[in-house]
Scaffold this active site. Structure first.
Site, PDB file in Angstrom:
ATOM      1  N   GLU A   1      -0.720 -29.499  11.780  1.00  0.00           N
ATOM      2  CA  GLU A   1      -1.190 -28.746  10.674  1.00  0.00           C
ATOM      3  C   GLU A   1      -2.724 -27.938  10.611  1.00  0.00           C
ATOM      4  O   GLU A   1      -2.329 -26.455  10.816  1.00  0.00           O
ATOM      5  CB  GLU A   1      -1.402 -29.768   9.292  1.00  0.00           C
ATOM      6  CG  GLU A   1      -2.531 -29.141   8.150  1.00  0.00           C
ATOM      7  CD  GLU A   1      -2.120 -30.194   6.832  1.00  0.00           C
ATOM      8  OE1 GLU A   1      -2.552 -30.955   7.069  1.00  0.00           O
ATOM      9  OE2 GLU A   1      -3.691 -29.254   5.736  1.00  0.00           O
TER      10      GLU A   1
ATOM     11  N   TYR B   1       0.494  -1.347   0.234  1.00  0.00           N
ATOM     12  CA  TYR B   1      -0.087   0.024   0.103  1.00  0.00           C
ATOM     13  C   TYR B   1       0.432   1.071  -0.246  1.00  0.00           C
ATOM     14  O   TYR B   1       0.651   2.179  -0.393  1.00  0.00           O
ATOM     15  CB  TYR B   1      -1.171   0.137   1.303  1.00  0.00           C
ATOM     16  CG  TYR B   1      -2.552  -1.228   0.990  1.00  0.00           C
ATOM     17  CD1 TYR B   1      -2.465  -1.032  -0.467  1.00  0.00           C
ATOM     18  CD2 TYR B   1      -2.425  -2.081   2.050  1.00  0.00           C
ATOM     19  CE1 TYR B   1      -4.197  -1.221  -0.380  1.00  0.00           C
ATOM     20  CE2 TYR B   1      -3.787  -2.462   1.291  1.00  0.00           C
ATOM     21  CZ  TYR B   1      -4.200  -2.309   0.350  1.00  0.00           C
ATOM     22  OH  TYR B   1      -5.624  -3.494   0.489  1.00  0.00           O
TER      23      TYR B   1
ATOM     24  N   ASP C   1      -2.763 -33.905   7.334  1.00  0.00           N
ATOM     25  CA  ASP C   1      -3.495 -34.414   6.772  1.00  0.00           C
ATOM     26  C   ASP C   1      -3.030 -35.747   5.840  1.00  0.00           C
ATOM     27  O   ASP C   1      -1.971 -35.446   5.171  1.00  0.00           O
ATOM     28  CB  ASP C   1      -4.349 -33.750   5.750  1.00  0.00           C
ATOM     29  CG  ASP C   1      -5.385 -33.109   6.623  1.00  0.00           C
ATOM     30  OD1 ASP C   1      -5.669 -33.544   7.846  1.00  0.00           O
ATOM     31  OD2 ASP C   1      -6.030 -32.333   5.708  1.00  0.00           O
TER      32      ASP C   1
END
Lengths: 363, 822
Positions: A196, A98, A248
Site C-alpha cells: 500500500e 479543461y 495497513d
C-alpha cells in the site's frame, strides 16, 4: 493500439449518439440508462468470479434541466472522443475537463472534474468500451513495479525492453497508463506482493526482499489506479503468479484489497478486466495486532462506520472478513504497516512477511 | 393640600370663592384646547384632516340625496397659509341650517341614527372651521346652492367658542356655476409634509367609493379619479336598537319615553328583531330575575304515606261527600300524573278541579275552599303534614326515621349533579341542609331567585365542608345550583307595567339582563351599505395596476347590538412596489383611515395571519407581508368602534377582529391558488427557456456526430414540457395540398382549445366540427374541442398549394402551449 480497435471504439460512441438522434426523431424524450452504481446494486458473478453490477438502473433523461444538461455534455464528449480516436491521439481526464472550457456552448461545460470523470465512466458502461480504448488517461498514479521480470513496452517512441530489477533505479519500473501495451518476456518471480504505502515499498526494496524471495513488489500508492490493478491481474492470469496484498490494518486498506480482489463499486462494469479474485490479504490483519502486539491507534468514529459498512458490503461477506472485522471492532484498534518497525527495521522482511507467506502457502 | 386643610376652618368663604371660578365649558372651547383629539395636532396633519372631514361630508350629502358624488379638492399656497377649497355637487344646504352645520360643533342629523354613515357626531367639518379660524384668524367662506334655486347663498362665518354658536360676518346671495352643491373655503396654517397621506386619502377614498368622481389639485400635483360604476351604494335604512346592544341607562330613558304600557309592547315597539314570541322569552327571563322561580317537587307516589286526596277532603267542609270526594280525587290524580309540581301549578290544578266539580255537581267551590285545598295538598306534597298533625311532638322522630320528601327530592337532584366520586353520605348531609332552607322558607311557595338559591347552596356546602370534612367545591356547587334551577319553574305573575318599571332601577336592570340572556336574531343589515366584493375589486383595479385582484364580503354580524359587515380585498403583482412590505388599506364606513396604523385592529389582524400559507413572504412568520401586495379591509357598521374621536383606528373588538380575519382569509384563498399557479408557470417557463436552448443544441451536435440532418425535436420538447403541441402537416395532393393541424396533448389533464387558422385561399373538405368564414379574401377556419391527456385531435382540409396560413391557438395557457407552424 491498432486502428481497428480505434475504429471499433469510435463506432460504439457514434452508435450512442445515433440512439439520441433516433429518440429525437421518434418524438421520444432522449435518455440514457445506466446501472445504479451503489454497493446495493453489485452482485457476484459466479462464472467470472468477480463482482459486477446488478439489474437496477438509473436513467439520465432530458426530462429535467439537469438531465438535459448531462445529455448535452455527453453528446459533446462523444464528439470529442470520436475525433480523438480518429486522429489517434490521447488525452488525460483532467485535460478533458479543461478542454470543455473551449467548447462553444456554456451548457456543455463541466462544473468540476468529478463530473467529467463520471461522464467518461458512464460512456464506458453504455458503450462497453474501456476508457483506455477511448484514449483517456488518468493522471500519473505513481505506481511502480520492482521484481525479477523482463518486459517489453510499446511506446510512442518505439518498443523498449526493460528488466524490472536490473534496468531500473531504486524507484522501480513505472506502470504505464495502458498496461495492455506491455508484453511479458521472461521472469523468475514466485509471487506478486502489492504494497500500500511508498514507505513500506522502499523498506522492502532496501532490504532486498524482492531479490531474496523472487517477489514482484507492486507499489499501490493508496487506492490503486486501474492500470495497477490491470497489470496485477495480468501477472496473475498470464504468469500464474499468486498475488498477495500488504496494507495497513484499517478499514480503508481493506477497501484497497477489495478493489484489487473483487473490483470497485465505481468500476464494477470492468471487474472482469481489472479484478484478481484469487488475490489474498497478507496483512496487517486485526489478528496480527493482537499476535505481534503492535503499536496501535484507537478506531475513530469514521473507522467504525467504515467497518460496519464493510460488514454490509456484499464483497466482504466471507467468513475470513467477518471474523477479522468483528475482531477489530472488538479490540477497537488499528495499526499501520510501518508499526512493524517497533520490532526493528528488518522485522518485516525477516520475520513477519516470511511467517505470513508460509502460513498462506505462498512460499 | 395641607395649606387648604389649615385654612379651611378659618376662611368660611373658600368654597364659595372656588365656586365662583367654576363655570361650564363650551364644547367649542374644549376642542380649541384639545385639537389633537380631532386629528388637528399639527399643521401637516390638520390639512389632511380638514380635507378628510370636508370630503366625507360631501360624499354623505350627495349619497343621501341620491346624487353620484363629484368632488373637487384644491389646496392653494398663500404666503404662510394654505387655502383649502372643497366643492361638491350635493343637494346644498338651506340658509337656516348652513351656519349651524359649519359653525356649531356637535350639530348633526346622524348621531341618533342607527345607520351606516361616514360622519356621525357632527364634529368633523366644524372642527376644521374652528382650526382654520384659530390658526389664520380668517372666517370660513361657504357657498351653497340648493337644487332648483336660482341663486347661491354665500356666508362668511366663525365659531364663537364661548357658546359654540356660529357668528356670521357676511351673508349674501351669489351666483355659482354649479346647479347645486356646497363649496367651502378654509384658510389655515399648514404645510404639505403629509402630501403622501393626502394623496393616499384621495386614492383610497376612490377605491371604496367607486361611484364617486374625485379630483385633487394641490401646488405640485393634480389628479382625477373617475367613476368605476354609475350605481350609487344601496340606500341604508335606520334601524331600532337591538336588545343585545343597549345599556341600562339607555333602556331607562327609553322606558320613560315610550307610549307602550306593557313590557311586551315596549319590547316589540322599541327594539328591532323583537316579536311577540321573543318578547315572551325576554319577559320570562325578566320574571326569573324579578320574581324568582318556584321549586317544583315530585308528586307523592302511591306507596308513600302522603295522602293528597285525604288531606283535601279533610280541608274541605260543607260541600257534600260525593262532590268533595270527586274534587279531591280530581286534584290528587292530576297531581300524581305530573312529573314535578310547583305551587303555582297546584293552584291552577285546584282551580280547574273546582270548576269541573262545579259543572258536574252544581256545588260552588269558592276561593276559600280552593285556598284551603291548595294549602292541604301542598303540605302533603312537600311532606310537612306530619308536623301539624302530630301536635308538634313527633316531628323530630319522623325526620330521624326517614328523609322528608324535600330532602329526598333534593338528594336525587344533588346526586345527579355531582360527580360519582362523591361520597353518598356527604351528598345526603348536604341535601338535608339544603332541604332545611326550603322547609324553613317563609314563602311556602318555595320561590327563590337565582341569587338566593346560590347562597343557599353555598351555605349548605360550607356547612357540609365544615361538619363532614368533605370537599364541596365551586364546580359541584355550580352544578347543583344549575340542576335545581332547572327544576324550578318560571312563575306566571304578571310583569310590572312599563311605568312601574321606569321608576325602578333594579327592575330595569333585571329587564336588561333578561334581554341579554334571550337568544335574539341578529339585527337586520339594511342599515348597512357594504361596497360588495365586485365593486371592491373594481375599485382596486381602478386605482392599482396589479396582476391579481380578489375581494370578499362577509355576512353581517353583531357586536354590542350594532350590526357590522367586514369586507376585504387584495391586489397583487403588476406595478405594485415589489420591495419592502405590502400596503394595508384600512376603511371604516367607506372612509380611509390614514393615521395610527399601528393602533388599528385591522393592522393587528393582518400581522397575525400566517401569510406564508398564502404564498407571500413574511419575515419571521408574522407581521405585514412583503412584496407587491395591497390588502384592503373595510369595516361597515352602524357604530364603528374607534379608538379615539379622530377616528383613525378601529378598536380591538374580538367579534370585529374575527370577521376581519375571515374576510381577509376568504379573499386570500384565491391569492394562494393564483400564486401557486404563477409560481409553477414561472418554473415551467424557466424550464422551457433552458430546455429550449439545450435541446436544440444537443440535437445539432447529435446530427453533427452522426452525420445526419438535424432532427425534428418539437415532439420530444412538447412531451418533456407536458405541453399541448400544435403542428401542421402538409402533403401534396394532386393540384392542391392536404393540410392537417394536429393538436397533441402531453399534459396530465384534458385541455380545451380554440383554434383559428387564417388561410389565403378557400379551404375545401373541412373535417367535422370545423367552420369557415370568408372575410376580405381570407378564410377563417375555426375549430375548437377538447383533447384528453395523452390524446390528439386533427383538423383536416384541402387547399391550393400556394396558400399561406396563419395559425392562432387560444384556450390553452401560453406556458403550456407549443405551436410549430412553418
Amino acid at each position: 493500439m491498432s486502428t481497428d480497435t480505434n475504429q471499433e471504439a469510435r463506432e460504439q460512441l457514434i452508435d450512442l449518439a445515433a440512439e439520441f438522434y433516433d429518440q429525437f426523431e421518434t418524438g421520444e424524450i432522449p435518455s440514457m440508462s445506466l446501472p445504479t452504481r451503489t454497493k446495493s446494486n453489485i452482485e457476484y458473478d459466479e462464472e467470472k468470479g468477480v463482482w459486477v453490477y446488478g439489474d437496477r438502473t438509473s436513467t439520465r433523461s432530458a426530462n429535467s434541466v439537469r438531465g438535459a444538461r448531462k445529455l448535452l455534455k455527453a453528446t459533446y464528449t462523444i464528439e470529442f472522443l470520436a475525433d480523438q480516436l480518429e486522429e489517434d491521439r490521447s488525452s488525460t481526464l483532467r485535460e478533458l475537463y479543461y478542454l470543455s472550457e473551449s467548447w462553444d456552448n456554456d451548457n456543455a461545460q463541466f462544473n468540476d472534474q468529478d463530473e467529467s470523470n463520471g461522464l467518461v465512466e458512464d460512456l464506458e458502461i453504455v458503450s462497453g468500451v474501456t476508457r483506455e480504448d477511448f484514449h483517456m488517461r488518468p493522471e500519473e498514479s505513481g505506481a511502480k513495479v520492482m521484481g525479477p521480470i523482463h518486459i517489453r513496452e510499446q511506446t510512442k517512441r518505439g518498443d523498449r525492453d526493460i528488466h524490472c530489477q536490473l534496468d531500473v533505479g531504486q524507484g522501480g519500473y513505472q506502470i504505464p497508463n495502458n498496461p495492455d501495451m506491455i508484453e511479458f518476456l521472461d521472469n523468475d518471480a514466485e509471487f506478486v506482493l502489492c504494497v500500500e504505502t511508498g514507505g513500506m515499498r522502499d523498506r522492502l526494496v532496501e532490504n532486498g526482499f524482492d531479490d531474496e524471495y523472487d517477489a514482484i513488489v507492486v507499489h499501490l500508492g493508496g487506492q490503486p489506479a486501474r492500470a495497477t490493478r490491470r497489470l496485477t491481474k495480468r501477472f496473475h492470469d498470464e504468469l500464474g503468479l499468486p498475488v498477495v496484498v500488504f496494507a495497513d490494518g484499517d478499514p480503508w486498506s481493506y477497501r484497497i484489497f477489495g478493489s484489487i480482489a473483487y473490483g470497485s463499486i465505481k468500476s464494477a462494469h470492468l471487474s472482469e478486466y481489472l479484478a484478481t479474485p484469487e488475490a489474498q490479504y497478507i496483512g496487517i490483519q486485526p489478528a496480527d495486532i493482537v499476535e505481534y502486539d503492535l503499536p496501535t491507534d484507537p478506531l475513530s468514529d469514521s473507522d467504525i462506520n467504515a467497518l460496519e459498512s464493510e460488514l454490509s458490503d456484499p464483497r466482504f461477506q466471507t467468513d475470513y472478513w467477518e471474523e477479522q472485522i468483528e475482531l477489530q471492532l472488538e479490540i477497537g484498534k488499528k495499526a499501520e504497516q510501518q508499526s512493524l518497525a517497533a520490532r526493528g527495521l528488518d522485522f518485516v522482511t525477516e520475520t513477519y512477511l516470511p511467517e505470513r507467506l508460509e502460513a498462506m502457502d505462498v512460499i | 393640600m395641607t395649606s387648604f386643610q389649615s385654612t379651611l376652618g378659618e376662611e368660611e368663604g373658600i368654597a364659595e370663592e372656588l365656586a365662583e371660578n367654576q363655570r361650564a365649558i363650551s364644547i367649542a372651547e374644549f376642542f380649541e384646547k384639545n385639537k389633537h383629539m380631532l386629528g388637528f395636532d399639527s399643521g401637516a396633519r390638520g390639512l389632511v384632516t380638514a380635507v378628510k372631514e370636508a370630503v366625507d361630508n360631501a360624499l354623505d350629502a350627495a349619497e343621501e340625496a341620491g346624487i353620484l358624488p363629484d368632488i373637487y379638492v384644491e389646496i392653494q399656497e398663500d404666503g404662510d397659509y394654505y387655502r383649502l377649497i372643497v366643492e361638491d355637487n350635493g343637494p346644498g344646504l338651506t340658509k337656516e341650517s348652513l351656519p349651524k352645520v359649519f359653525g356649531k360643533l356637535l350639530y348633526g342629523s346622524r348621531f341618533h341614527a342607527r345607520e351606516q354613515s361616514r360622519g356621525q357626531q357632527g364634529i368633523g367639518i366644524s372642527a376644521a372651521v374652528l382650526y382654520s379660524q384659530l390658526t389664520s384668524g380668517k372666517p370660513a367662506k361657504i357657498t351653497s346652492r340648493t337644487q332648483g334655486s336660482s341663486e347661491a347663498e354665500y356666508f362668511e362665518l366663525i365659531i364663537d367658542t364661548d357658546d359654540n354658536e356660529p357668528e356670521i360676518s357676511v351673508e349674501e346671495t351669489a351666483s355659482w356655476d354649479r346647479p347645486h352643491g356646497t363649496r367651502i373655503e378654509l384658510e389655515m396654517e399648514a404645510n404639505m409634509r403629509a402630501r403622501n397621506q393626502l394623496h393616499d386619502y384621495i386614492k383610497h377614498t376612490a377605491v371604496v367609493n367607486p361611484h364617486a368622481r374625485l379630483e385633487l389639485k394641490e401646488p405640485s400635483a393634480h389628479f382625477k379619479s373617475e367613476r368605476a360604476t354609475d350605481e350609487l351604494p344601496e340606500e341604508t335604512e335606520e334601524i331600532r336598537p337591538h336588545p343585545h346592544g343597549v345599556e341600562l341607562g339607555t333602556v331607562m330613558k327609553m322606558l320613560s319615553a315610550t307610549d307602550s304600557h306593557s313590557i311586551s309592547g315596549f319590547l316589540q315597539e322599541e327594539f328591532t328583531r323583537v316579536g311577540k314570541k321573543t318578547a315572551t322569552s325576554v319577559i320570562d327571563e325578566f320574571r326569573d330575575r324579578h320574581f324568582g322561580r318556584e321549586m317544583s317537587w315530585e308528586p307523592p307516589e302511591a306507596t308513600e304515606s302522603a295522602d293528597v286526596a285525604g288531606a283535601i277532603e279533610s280541608a274541605t267542609a260543607n260541600k257534600g261527600a260525593t262532590a268533595t270526594a270527586d274534587f279531591a280525587e280530581t286534584i290528587a290524580t292530576t297531581v300524581s300524573n305530573r312529573e314535578r309540581i310547583s305551587h303555582h301549578k297546584l293552584v291552577d290544578i285546584v282551580e280547574s278541579a273546582a270548576e269541573a266539580t262545579e259543572d258536574d255537581h252544581g256545588t260552588t267551590f269558592g276561593d276559600t275552599v280552593c285556598e284551603n285545598a291548595v294549602e292541604a295538598a301542598w303540605r302533603e306534597i312537600v311532606g310537612l303534614s306530619n308536623e301539624i298533625d302530630d301536635d308538634g311532638t313527633s316531628s323530630a322522630d319522623t325526620e330521624s326515621d326517614a328523609d322528608s320528601r324535600i330532602t329526598a327530592n333534593i338528594h336525587a337532584l344533588a346526586d345527579d349533579a355531582t360527580s360519582t366520586r362523591k361520597d353518598d353520605e356527604v351528598i345526603h348531609a348536604f341535601a338535608e341542609r339544603l332541604a332545611g332552607k326550603f322547609e324553613d322558607a317563609e314563602d311556602v311557595r318555595h320561590r327563590f331567585t337565582h341569587g338566593e338559591l346560590q347562597s343557599a347552596v353555598d351555605r349548605a356546602a360550607e356547612l357540609t365542608e365544615e361538619y363532614d370534612e368533605a370537599a364541596f367545591g365551586d364546580t359541584a356547587r355550580e352544578n347543583v345550583v344549575e340542576k335545581i334551577w332547572a327544576a324550578m319553574r318560571t312563575v306566571p305573575d304578571d310583569p310590572p307595567l312599563v311605568r312601574e318599571l321606569a321608576e325602578s332601577r333594579d327592575a330595569s336592570s333585571q329587564l336588561v339582563d333578561g334581554m341579554r340572556a334571550t337568544d335574539i336574531m341578529a339585527p337586520p343589515t339594511r342599515c348597512l351599505s357594504p361596497i360588495t366584493d365586485e365593486l371592491i375589486e373594481a375599485g382596486l383595479r381602478k386605482e392599482f395596476d396589479a396582476d391579481f385582484y380578489a375581494a370578499a364580503t362577509r355576512d353581517a354580524e353583531v357586536s354590542g347590538g350594532d350590526p357590522f359587515i367586514v369586507e376585504a380585498g387584495i391586489a397583487y403583482g403588476g406595478d405594485l412596489q415589489a420591495e419592502g412590505s405590502g400596503d394595508v388599506l384600512r376603511f371604516a364606513n367607506r372612509v380611509p383611515l390614514v393615521y395610527q396604523r399601528g393602533a388599528c385592529a385591522t393592522t393587528d389582524v393582518v400581522k397575525q395571519i400566517g401569510w406564508r400559507n398564502y404564498g407571500l413572504e413574511q419575515p419571521g412568520g408574522s407581521g405585514i407581508p412583503n412584496g407587491p401586495v395591497v390588502i384592503m379591509v373595510h369595516v361597515a357598521s352602524t357604530n364603528v368602534p374607534f379608538t379615539s374621536e379622530s377616528k383613525d383606528a378601529v378598536a380591538n373588538v374580538p367579534e370585529i377582529e374575527d370577521e376581519i380575519e375571515l374576510a381577509i382569509r376568504e379573499a386570500s384563498r384565491e391569492l394562494k391558488s393564483y400564486l401557486n399557479k404563477r409560481r409553477s408557470m414561472e418554473k415551467r417557463r424557466r424550464k422551457q427557456n433552458v430546455l429550449g436552448q439545450i435541446l436544440p443544441e444537443m440535437a445539432e451536435k447529435v446530427a453533427e456526430v452522426t452525420g445526419n440532418p438535424e432532427p425534428d425535436i418539437d415532439d420530444a420538447v412538447a412531451r418533456i414540457m407536458n405541453n399541448v403541441l400544435v403542428e401542421r402537416e402538409l402533403e401534396e395532393n394532386g393540384d392542391g395540398q392536404a393540410v392537417s393541424v394536429i393538436v397533441e396533448n402531453h399534459t396530465s389533464t384534458t385541455e380545451s382549445f380554440e383554434l383559428t387558422d387564417i388561410v389565403s385561399a378557400e379551404p375545401r373538405g373541412l373535417s367535422d366540427g370545423a367552420t369557415v368564414v370568408e372575410m376580405d379574401g381570407e378564410w377563417f377556419v375555426k375549430w375548437d374541442g377538447d383533447v384528453s391527456s395523452g390524446d390528439e385531435a386533427v383538423l383536416e382540409y384541402e387547399v391550393d398549394t400556394d396558400a399561406s396560413f396563419d395559425l392562432d391557438v387560444s384556450g390553452v395557457e401560453s406556458e403550456k402551449l407549443t405551436v410549430t407552424d412553418q
